[in-house]
Motif scaffolding. Sequence first.
Motif, PDB file in Angstrom:
ATOM      1  N   LYS A 143       0.837  -1.337   0.123  1.00  0.00           N
ATOM      2  CA  LYS A 143       0.106   0.028   0.075  1.00  0.00           C
ATOM      3  C   LYS A 143       0.863   1.230  -0.016  1.00  0.00           C
ATOM      4  O   LYS A 143       0.663   2.179  -0.769  1.00  0.00           O
ATOM      5  N   PHE A 177       2.343   1.729  -3.664  1.00  0.00           N
ATOM      6  CA  PHE A 177       1.296   2.191  -4.315  1.00  0.00           C
ATOM      7  C   PHE A 177       0.906   3.655  -4.306  1.00  0.00           C
ATOM      8  O   PHE A 177       0.988   4.647  -5.271  1.00  0.00           O
ATOM      9  N   PHE A 178       0.652   4.088  -2.948  1.00  0.00           N
ATOM     10  CA  PHE A 178       0.250   5.415  -2.667  1.00  0.00           C
ATOM     11  C   PHE A 178       1.319   6.645  -2.779  1.00  0.00           C
ATOM     12  O   PHE A 178       1.077   7.488  -2.980  1.00  0.00           O
ATOM     13  N   VAL A 233       3.923   6.291  -4.847  1.00  0.00           N
ATOM     14  CA  VAL A 233       3.848   6.741  -6.299  1.00  0.00           C
ATOM     15  C   VAL A 233       2.644   7.525  -6.922  1.00  0.00           C
ATOM     16  O   VAL A 233       2.622   8.613  -7.588  1.00  0.00           O
ATOM     17  N   GLN A 234       1.440   7.061  -6.467  1.00  0.00           N
ATOM     18  CA  GLN A 234       0.283   7.959  -6.824  1.00  0.00           C
ATOM     19  C   GLN A 234       0.316   9.380  -6.470  1.00  0.00           C
ATOM     20  O   GLN A 234      -0.102  10.401  -7.343  1.00  0.00           O
ATOM     21  N   LYS A 235       0.637   9.512  -5.228  1.00  0.00           N
ATOM     22  CA  LYS A 235       0.691  10.877  -4.581  1.00  0.00           C
ATOM     23  C   LYS A 235       1.687  11.803  -5.347  1.00  0.00           C
ATOM     24  O   LYS A 235       1.648  13.011  -5.498  1.00  0.00           O
ATOM     25  N   LEU A 290       3.208  11.135  -8.415  1.00  0.00           N
ATOM     26  CA  LEU A 290       3.271  11.181  -9.859  1.00  0.00           C
ATOM     27  C   LEU A 290       3.149  12.475 -10.496  1.00  0.00           C
ATOM     28  O   LEU A 290       3.622  13.124 -11.307  1.00  0.00           O
ATOM     29  N   GLN A 346       2.479   1.954 -14.914  1.00  0.00           N
ATOM     30  CA  GLN A 346       1.605   3.024 -14.557  1.00  0.00           C
ATOM     31  C   GLN A 346       2.377   3.977 -13.899  1.00  0.00           C
ATOM     32  O   GLN A 346       3.078   4.124 -12.799  1.00  0.00           O
TER      33      GLN A 346
END
Length: 180
Positions: free
Chosen positions: A126, A129-130, A132-134, A136, A180
């Motif tokens: 988690k 994943f987050f 990278v998401q935050k 990006l 991604q």
Amino acid sequence: MTDNNIDVTDFRNRVVLITGGTSGMGLATARLLLEAGAEVVITGRDDARLDRAAEQLAEVSDRGARLLTVRADSASLTDLDRLAALIRERHGRLDGVFANAGVGVFQRSGEVTEQDFDRSVDVNFKGVFFTVQKVLPLLDAAGGGSIVINASWTLHRSLAVAPVYAATKAAVHALARTGQ
């Protein structure tokens, strides 16, 4: 040097985030990037460890001028939002991310508690994943960038005392392959 005559060892004017940057591979990577001229952001969950890392990196970070230490738990979306905001405020962008923060619970399956399981999955999968998401959007603002995700050899070879650890590392390996 690459075929395009770009020096890939020169990180001047590059901003790189390293989660779990207070010890081991994260700290060593921070040192190398600082020596190559980068602006480096490291995270850790413990203020004392962040302070020790900053002391160890002081000489290669222009007495801390090119180093930002941020207390952040990669399993906390609130911390990751704050981290992204701090990077945006100080640098406006990122050129690279080393998603390195991780924890290991080394127990046989029958000994793993729900708390052990949740902490491992929260940080090792988690959190990656987050993270990278935050961040990006900060990489996109820079016109691209690189993301390196720290997995483990355990995804290729079983280790009886690391079923949850191996599963989380296999998950981030799969995540990296999605592009991604």
